[in-house]
Every structure is written in C-alpha cells, then in structure tokens.
Design a protein around this motif. Structure first.
Motif, PDB file in Angstrom:
ATOM      1  N   SER A  94      18.144  -6.957   5.045  1.00  0.00           N
ATOM      2  CA  SER A  94      17.044  -5.990   4.992  1.00  0.00           C
ATOM      3  C   SER A  94      16.951  -5.276   3.649  1.00  0.00           C
ATOM      4  O   SER A  94      17.933  -4.695   3.174  1.00  0.00           O
ATOM      5  CB  SER A  94      17.203  -4.945   6.098  1.00  0.00           C
ATOM      6  N   THR A  95      15.773  -5.333   3.052  1.00  0.00           N
ATOM      7  CA  THR A  95      15.447  -4.468   1.922  1.00  0.00           C
ATOM      8  C   THR A  95      14.335  -3.524   2.393  1.00  0.00           C
ATOM      9  O   THR A  95      14.331  -3.096   3.535  1.00  0.00           O
ATOM     10  CB  THR A  95      15.007  -5.279   0.697  1.00  0.00           C
ATOM     11  N   ASP A  96      13.402  -3.181   1.514  1.00  0.00           N
ATOM     12  CA  ASP A  96      12.316  -2.275   1.870  1.00  0.00           C
ATOM     13  C   ASP A  96      11.009  -2.769   1.264  1.00  0.00           C
ATOM     14  O   ASP A  96      11.007  -3.422   0.212  1.00  0.00           O
ATOM     15  CB  ASP A  96      12.618  -0.862   1.362  1.00  0.00           C
ATOM     16  N   TYR A  97       9.903  -2.450   1.926  1.00  0.00           N
ATOM     17  CA  TYR A  97       8.582  -2.761   1.397  1.00  0.00           C
ATOM     18  C   TYR A  97       7.688  -1.538   1.533  1.00  0.00           C
ATOM     19  O   TYR A  97       7.968  -0.614   2.324  1.00  0.00           O
ATOM     20  CB  TYR A  97       7.955  -3.951   2.135  1.00  0.00           C
ATOM     21  N   LEU A  98       6.611  -1.544   0.779  1.00  0.00           N
ATOM     22  CA  LEU A  98       5.624  -0.464   0.835  1.00  0.00           C
ATOM     23  C   LEU A  98       4.259  -1.048   0.496  1.00  0.00           C
ATOM     24  O   LEU A  98       4.145  -1.887  -0.403  1.00  0.00           O
ATOM     25  CB  LEU A  98       6.005   0.653  -0.144  1.00  0.00           C
ATOM     26  N   ILE A  99       3.224  -0.636   1.231  1.00  0.00           N
ATOM     27  CA  ILE A  99       1.855  -1.074   0.958  1.00  0.00           C
ATOM     28  C   ILE A  99       0.994   0.153   0.689  1.00  0.00           C
ATOM     29  O   ILE A  99       0.892   1.055   1.527  1.00  0.00           O
ATOM     30  CB  ILE A  99       1.273  -1.886   2.137  1.00  0.00           C
ATOM     31  N   TRP A 100       0.391   0.166  -0.479  1.00  0.00           N
ATOM     32  CA  TRP A 100      -0.469   1.280  -0.925  1.00  0.00           C
ATOM     33  C   TRP A 100      -1.867   0.737  -1.212  1.00  0.00           C
ATOM     34  O   TRP A 100      -2.008  -0.393  -1.714  1.00  0.00           O
ATOM     35  CB  TRP A 100       0.119   1.905  -2.191  1.00  0.00           C
ATOM     36  N   THR A 101      -2.874   1.500  -0.884  1.00  0.00           N
ATOM     37  CA  THR A 101      -4.246   1.151  -1.269  1.00  0.00           C
ATOM     38  C   THR A 101      -4.926   2.382  -1.852  1.00  0.00           C
ATOM     39  O   THR A 101      -4.521   3.523  -1.584  1.00  0.00           O
ATOM     40  CB  THR A 101      -5.074   0.644  -0.071  1.00  0.00           C
ATOM     41  N   ASN A 102      -5.973   2.139  -2.623  1.00  0.00           N
ATOM     42  CA  ASN A 102      -6.744   3.252  -3.169  1.00  0.00           C
ATOM     43  C   ASN A 102      -8.053   3.455  -2.411  1.00  0.00           C
ATOM     44  O   ASN A 102      -8.929   4.179  -2.873  1.00  0.00           O
ATOM     45  CB  ASN A 102      -7.039   3.031  -4.659  1.00  0.00           C
ATOM     46  N   TYR A 103      -8.158   2.808  -1.218  1.00  0.00           N
ATOM     47  CA  TYR A 103      -9.432   2.901  -0.500  1.00  0.00           C
ATOM     48  C   TYR A 103      -9.281   3.244   0.981  1.00  0.00           C
ATOM     49  O   TYR A 103     -10.253   3.644   1.626  1.00  0.00           O
ATOM     50  CB  TYR A 103     -10.201   1.581  -0.630  1.00  0.00           C
ATOM     51  N   GLU A 104      -8.097   3.096   1.548  1.00  0.00           N
ATOM     52  CA  GLU A 104      -7.931   3.409   2.954  1.00  0.00           C
ATOM     53  C   GLU A 104      -7.792   4.918   3.149  1.00  0.00           C
ATOM     54  O   GLU A 104      -7.069   5.585   2.401  1.00  0.00           O
ATOM     55  CB  GLU A 104      -6.705   2.711   3.528  1.00  0.00           C
TER      56      GLU A 104
END
Length: 614
Positions: free
Chosen positions: A519-529
């Motif tokens: 296990s590592t880590d992930y992140l999802i970012w948007t500039n529109y949601e």
C-alpha cells in the motif's frame, strides 16, 4: 588388489567434487545475504534446498570432470556463472528493489545502459569480495589436485555420461523439477524463491514453473470475447469535443507514500503538508500496488491495461511481452488517443529500463519523452532529476500542447528512487523524525527518504497551484508506485524494524501484512468539481480506468467489462494474494469470486498469448 589404486584415486576426487557444491552455495549465499556469517545458519535451516542444489551442481561438475578429467575445469564454469549471477541479482535488488528474474534475461542487450544507471551501486560489499576470494581459493585448490590425480579416459567417459544423464533430466518434468516446484509451492515472488532456495535454485524453480505451466482451454465465449475486445480496442472512434472532457494529468511519483503513518515515528514538523492539506478536500486513500520495493514498469503497465502479471507465464511480465502484442492490447492510452486526446509520456530519467521507448509508443502515446528531451533545465537532487524539474517540465509541456485538443499527460518522477544512503542530499531534510526503535544512523538514512518525499510533496503543490489557474478543466491524479526499499545499516528493513512486517521473509507474512506492504497513497484533484467523490481504496489494476470514468471518458467494451465484472469482486490479485473491493487482503479467493477470477485469467491469456499458444 588391482582395484585399490583406482579407489584411492577416485575417492579423494569424488570427495573434493562433492564438497564443492556446498562451498559454492556458501559463497553465493554470502554474496546474496551480504554477510559471511549468515549462510551457515541459512544452510542449516533449508536442508531441502541445500540438497537439491548439491545434486544439480554435482551433476554439472561430475559431467565436466568425466569428460575433461580436470578438477579445475570441472568446477570453474559453474562457480563463475553462479557467483556472477548472484552478484548481479544482489545489485539489481539494491538498485531496483527486485532480484534478477527470468524476464530480465530478455534485456541482455541493454546491460550497458543498465550498468550506467546502476553505477553507484556496483561496488561490491566486503562480504561479496571475501566470498569471491573464497571461490577463487577453491578453484586454485582443485587445479592443484587435478595435477596429482587423474582417472582413465574410459572411467571418465562412464562417470561423465552418468552425470550428464542426471543433469539433462533437470530440463524435463520429473523428480528434480517436482522437487523444485515443491520448494516453490508457497513462494509469491522471485524474492521469496531466493530467500528460500538461493538465487540459482530460485531461478531454476521459476523456470520449472514456466515449462510446466498448464492452462485450461478457455470457453469459446472467452476466446470470442478476447477477439471482440481486441477488435473494439483498435476500431476508430469519433473524437470527443474539446468542451466535453477535461485534460488529464496523471503523475506516478517514485516511491511516494505517507511516511507519517509508519508506526513508532513522530515528526516535529509535517514533511508532507501539501498532500495532507489536499487530502482534506480531495479524493484519496490507500493505493494497492502489485509490488513493493521496486518494479515501477510493472505498476505502470497494470495502470494502462487493467491486466496483471500474476496471470502470465512464469518469467513474463507486462513489460517483457513480444513487441507486437503492445500494438493491439487494449489500453487506456490508446482509448484516449482514439477519442482525440493528445497523449504524452514524460519520464524523468532515461529509457534504460522496462522497454519504455518501445512500449510507450506502442500502447498509444503519441509523444514519448525522456530526460534528454526536457524543455526545462535539469537540476539533479540526490542522484536523479529533481521533482521540481519534473513538475516544471509537466507545466512546460502542458503550455506547449495543442490547445484545440484535450490532452493526457502521463509523468513518471525519479528523484525519490532508491537508494537512500545517509548523506544522499548535502543537507538534512529539515523534518527530523524521532523513533525509539531507530539509531541515529538509521534516522540519517530515513532522513534521505524524507527529503525525497518532501520534494515530491512540493512538486504536487507546484502542479496544483499552476492548474488552479488554467482556463481548462483539469483532473490531476497523483499516486505512489510502490513502497521504497529501505534497508538500514545492519541489513534489516525499516519496515521490520518498525514492526510493519514481522520478518524479512515475505512468505511468512499474514495477508494483512502483505496488503500493508503493497500500500502507498493516491490523491485525485480537479479544478472543476464542486465536491470530491468519496475516499476509498484504489489499485494498479483499476485506477487507470477509474480515472477515465471520473473524467467522463466513455469506456470501450473491454474496460466496461473489467469494471462491471472484475471490479465487483476485487481490486487486486497478485500471486495467490487477493484483495476485495474494500481493500481487505486474503490468501484464498472467496468461492463466489473464483469463477470470475478464472474468467479474468483466461481472458488475459487470450489477449496476451492467443489460443494458439496453448
């Protein structure tokens, strides 16, 4: 009485030759384990492996002695080859986190580049030098014996022929291969094999798995389904309008993970402030990789294809298939290119490993860039291009894109690649850790990792700051490919020292421990949601297609099937390890999921090898 001279000659000859395998095994294990003391208790604790190695090496040396009648030439080839093989495997593990595997032998032509890539790790350890000297002394001793003792040509021919028969039998299904497969039964990786059998026997066991692999003939509908997926994956699709979909920036950050979650560690100041701040408002969670300590190319290919190396022939990986396979394989990159995306891959190093210069274009990347292609000045930090350089190049390539088409930028960073010696950076990280389990020297090694992780965190901040201001919708994925391989000065890993894993031998881990080590880590970012989707576990099998689905990209038939069929049962399968949709690990596949998993394996076999390969 006529037999006494012959027996007196033959007994010391056989005695010396039959003792040689044990000496060679000790020498190779000293190189592999990095210690002159460790091989003896290892040999005492693994009698079956010792016995099989002795039998195989003896058959080789007796074959050569029978035909050459020279001690020296009987033991020289096997000793030299096995010492070099073990040394290369140890170096590869130090550099890339994984030992030498069958698939690596397809990369022999790139050894020069790989040696340059690994140059800082090529200096042999004191144990390796001492072991090599011991091997040399053995050969000198046998050379001297060979001058004093000689058997007749006829006796040698008989002895060599008998030994050759035994040696050749190792290449065919039978007792020797079955013995190797029995030792291999619970091994989940080549590292497990090496720890249980040694490097040479571990590779032999892997080869036995490959030649004895049996696949049940797929149902006709599975074969037809594979043909349909391949046809659909390579069928032209109408391009999406520019205003229908966001630009996608997918960053695989070398060995990134949240170091603050390790037990027994405390930090006076947060080394990952950007990641932790964004985690409060962005979708994030654990990322289950297919490997730990190395193997980035395998992670990438699962992200792109939704397939798993666990279902391939032993020794194959998704980075070592026949080149034509990549031209037709369903991939997220090919789908995006068909839908009108401009697809670019950016790797912050050279093309020495994982056949990327061939695979990237073949799976759909219209532009493949390595460090020599960078538009921005390259700054080296640690031993590799800095993550700041990498982030600036991502931004520069985005600004240079065709504004009339959506873009998919895939980037692989490099700064935080192992190794992590104390003093990797000229100054401390500024984020000192405290732990009762670690010495000051251990903490200095850890600090090199912390510095690399902090720089990755800063690069994430740079990208978010930039894409917050662009006038296009952007979806940014940031994920660590695998946990770093971090050994302390005494050879014990950081994870064992801190209690994440109870032992270095992964074959002894509980499923929960393996899940944690993957296990590592992930992140999802948007500039529109306006609101992020809920947090949850992801994996290298599904994050790629989930990214497309989140971006509103219409999936093709293959990825729809993968999401709706396999995705209802699991998020990862890896060499006997199974993780359900909640990320819970087990070594037994639930009965309700077994049929689906079998169908997944059969389909992958069809996609990669085709029915004729059976």
């Amino acid at each position: 009485m006529t037999g006494r001279p012959f027996l007196f000659k033959l007994c010391p000859i056989l005695g010396a030759i039959l003792l040689a395998p044990l000496v060679v095994l000790y020498v190779t294990q000293a190189i592999w384990l990095g210690s002159l003391a460790a091989p003896l208790p290892w040999m005492a604790g693994h009698p079956a492996a010792v016995g099989l190695f002795w039998l195989l090496f003896s058959s080789l040396s007796l074959t050569l002695y029978g035909f050459t009648r020279r001690f020296f030439w009987a033991c020289l080839p096997g000793t030299v080859v096995l010492v070099l093989l073990t040394y290369v495997s140890r170096i590869k593990r130090n550099v890339n986190g994984s030992p030498l595997q069958l698939s690596d032998f397809t990369m022999v032509g790139g050894l020069g580049d790989i040696a340059g890539y690994a140059s800082s790790q090529l200096l042999p350890s004191a144990a390796a030098v001492a072991a090599a000297v011991l091997a040399l002394l053995l050969l000198v001793l046998l050379a001297r014996k060979g001058k004093a003792l000689r058997i007749s040509v006829t006796t040698g021919f008989i002895l060599g022929s008998l030994a050759l028969g035994l040696l050749c039998s190792a290449g065919y299904p039978g007792s020797l291969q079955n013995a190797a497969l029995a030792l291999d039964e619970t091994c989940r990786s080549q590292l497990d094999r090496n720890d249980r059998m040694g490097v040479a026997l571990g590779l032999y066991a892997a080869w036995c798995q490959r030649v004895q692999v049996e696949r049940h003939q797929a149902d006709l509908d599975t074969a037809e389904l594979a043909d349909y997926f391949l046809e659909d994956a390579n069928t032209h699709k109408p391009p999406l309008a520019l205003d229908e979909t966001p630009d996608i920036i997918f960053i695989t950050s070398e060995s990134f993970f949240d170091v603050t979650r390790l037990p027994g560690l405390t930090f006076e100041t947060d080394p990952l402030p950007v990641f932790h701040s964004l985690s409060e408002t962005c979708t994030n969670g654990p990322f289950l990789s297919n490997t730990c300590g190395g193997g980035t190319g395998w992670v990438e290919m699962e992200l792109f294809t939704g397939l798993t190396s666990s279902f391939l022939k032993e020794g194959d990986t998704l980075s070592t298939l026949e080149d034509p396979v990549y031209e037709t394989l369903p991939t997220t990159v090919r789908l995006l290119a068909q839908l009108g995306y401009a697809t670019t891959a950016i790797h912050a190093h050279n093309d020495a490993l994982y056949n990327r210069d061939v695979i990237y274009p073949a799976i759909g990347f219209q532009e493949t860039l390595f460090i020599d292609d960078f538009l921005t000045p390259v700054e080296i930090k640690g031993a590799y291009a800095s993550d700041e350089t990498f982030a600036r190049e991502i931004i520069a390539r985005y600004e240079a894109r065709d504004p009339n088409a959506p873009c998919f930028l895939y980037g692989m960073s490099m700064e935080n690649h192992q190794a992590y010696p104390a003093g990797k950076y000229p100054e401390p990280s500024g984020y000192p850790a405290r732990s009762e389990a670690l010495s000051q020297q251990d903490l200095a090694i850890l600090d090199s990792l912390v510095m690399g992780l902090h720089h990755a965190d800063q690069s994430l901040g740079m990208l978010v700051d930039y894409f917050s201001q662009v006038d296009r919708p952007v979806l940014l994925v940031f994920v660590g490919d695998h946990l770093p391989s971090l050994n302390l000065d005494d050879g014990e890993s950081l994870y064992t020292r801190l209690g994440v894993s109870p032992t270095e031998d992964s074959s002894q881990w509980e499923a929960e421990t393996l899940a944690e080590m993957l296990s590592t880590d992930y992140l999802i970012w948007t500039n529109y949601e306006t609101q992020a989707l809920p947090d949850g576990p992801e994996s290298c099998t599904f994050l790629g297609l989930h990214t497309l689905a989140r971006a509103g990209v219409p999936l093709n038939s293959y990825f729809r099937w993968l999401e709706e069929t396999i995705g209802r049962e699991m998020i990862l399968t890896r060499n006997g390890f199974f993780a359900d949709t909640a990320g819970n690990g087990a070594y037994e596949v639930p009965a309700a999921a077994q049929e689906t998993l079998d169908r997944y394996a059969a389909l992958e076999w069809e996609l990669v090898y085709g029915t004729d390969s059976r």
